[in-house]
Design a protein around this motif. Structure first.
Motif, PDB file in Angstrom:
ATOM      1  N   ALA A   1     -78.958 -19.348  50.896  1.00 59.41           N
ATOM      2  CA  ALA A   1     -80.066 -20.192  51.337  1.00 59.41           C
ATOM      3  C   ALA A   1     -79.541 -21.574  51.719  1.00 59.41           C
ATOM      4  N   PRO A   2     -79.802 -22.034  52.938  1.00 59.26           N
ATOM      5  CA  PRO A   2     -79.230 -23.307  53.398  1.00 59.26           C
ATOM      6  C   PRO A   2     -79.646 -24.507  52.559  1.00 59.26           C
TER       7      PRO A   2
ATOM      8  N   GLU B   1     -90.203 -22.508  50.231  1.00 58.78           N
ATOM      9  CA  GLU B   1     -90.517 -21.169  50.729  1.00 58.78           C
ATOM     10  C   GLU B   1     -89.312 -20.240  50.599  1.00 58.78           C
ATOM     11  N   ASP B   2     -88.124 -20.814  50.690  1.00 63.33           N
ATOM     12  CA  ASP B   2     -86.927 -19.986  50.571  1.00 63.33           C
ATOM     13  C   ASP B   2     -86.767 -19.402  49.172  1.00 63.33           C
ATOM     14  N   ARG B   3     -87.238 -20.115  48.151  1.00 63.30           N
ATOM     15  CA  ARG B   3     -87.192 -19.548  46.799  1.00 63.30           C
ATOM     16  C   ARG B   3     -88.087 -18.317  46.722  1.00 63.30           C
TER      17      ARG B   3
ATOM     18  N   ALA C   1     -88.475 -12.367  46.724  1.00 60.44           N
ATOM     19  CA  ALA C   1     -89.119 -11.222  47.374  1.00 60.44           C
ATOM     20  C   ALA C   1     -88.080 -10.272  47.961  1.00 60.44           C
ATOM     21  N   ALA C   2     -87.057 -10.832  48.611  1.00 63.83           N
ATOM     22  CA  ALA C   2     -86.015 -10.003  49.223  1.00 63.83           C
ATOM     23  C   ALA C   2     -85.272  -9.189  48.172  1.00 63.83           C
TER      24      ALA C   2
ATOM     25  N   LYS D   1     -84.634 -13.602  54.713  1.00 66.25           N
ATOM     26  CA  LYS D   1     -84.760 -14.291  56.002  1.00 66.25           C
ATOM     27  C   LYS D   1     -85.121 -15.741  55.707  1.00 66.25           C
ATOM     28  N   TRP D   2     -84.093 -16.568  55.633  1.00 68.54           N
ATOM     29  CA  TRP D   2     -84.296 -17.956  55.224  1.00 68.54           C
ATOM     30  C   TRP D   2     -85.043 -18.754  56.283  1.00 68.54           C
TER      31      TRP D   2
END
Length: 246
Positions: free
Chosen positions: A189-190, A226-228, A233-234, A242-243
């Motif tokens: 995750a960036p 949202e990336d967390r 979820a992924a 999908k970051w």
């Protein structure tokens, strides 16, 4: 992104033009939200960089020298604090300013031909590109003092043994290995990678409790991202994340 020091005829020695070009590139790319990692390497297999261009510096006046060094000073801090990781892929010699550039990166991948050295004391000056501080942090104060005082060169195996480089690979493979690692970084995750770099860099300069407070501040920001949500979820859906970088 791969950045190549491209003056192989002079062992990629850094003249004012090269320094200005790299500074302009880094200033621009610091705001590139799509960028995930930078690999810095040198053209050819003889040298990563032999450092500053001493032919250009021959008889350079104090004012011109100072103007050039202002560029170097900004580059040192910009490289250290660059938002995304920077990997130095070193083939051959990384000397003086070339060694300092490698030391300013997040970490170094070296080929078995790599040779590192800070020989400025043999030229009547000191490392002015962060080498004094970065070398001591990488290999320890006592070893750094010996290297600085004597101009001792370190081959790849000793550099690895002393903790200067992360990995030693066969000749000609440093760039490819660094790119391989860069792709692995890009899969993370960036926001997490950028936050980790800030926390590690700043935390290593302070006491443990203050450093841990930096960690938790970054952690709490990421928890709300949202990336967390996407990462968890992924994992549960057994797919690649999908970051969104937000």
């Amino acid at each position: 992104m791969v950045v190549t020091l491209n003056r192989p005829d002079v062992m990629n020695a850094m003249n004012t033009k090269m320094l200005e070009e790299r500074l302009a590139l880094f200033r621009e790319q610091a705001y590139n939200s799509e960028l995930r990692c930078i690999v810095i390497t040198g053209a050819g297999d003889k040298a990563f960089s032999a450092g500053g261009d001493l032919k250009e510096r021959n008889n350079m006046g104090n004012k011109s020298w100072g103007n050039q060094h202002q560029i170097i000073e900004e580059l040192v801090l910009l490289t250290r604090d660059f938002p995304v990781p920077i990997i130095a892929a070193v083939e051959g010699y990384a000397l003086a300013g070339g060694c300092e550039l490698a030391l300013s990166s997040d970490f170094i991948i070296a080929s078995e031909t790599a040779v590192f050295g800070l020989s400025e004391a043999l030229r009547g000056i000191l490392p002015g590109g962060g080498g004094l501080q970065n070398l001591a942090r990488a290999i320890g104060v006592r070893r750094a003092k010996e290297v600085i005082y004597t101009g001792r060169k370190l081959d790849a195996s000793l550099a690895y043994e002393w903790g200067l480089v992360n990995e030693v690979v066969p000749k000609g493979q440093a760039r490819d290995k660094a790119i391989e690692i860069a792709f692995k970084i890009a899969a993370s995750a960036p926001m997490a990678v950028r936050a980790a770099k800030v926390s590690i860099n700043n935390g290593s300069e302070t006491d443990y409790h203050s450093a841990y407070a930096l960690d938790i501040a970054a952690y709490n920001l990421l928890v709300k991202s949202e990336d967390r949500l996407e990462g968890v979820a992924a994992f549960n859906e057994k797919r690649k994340p999908k970051w969104k970088n937000q």
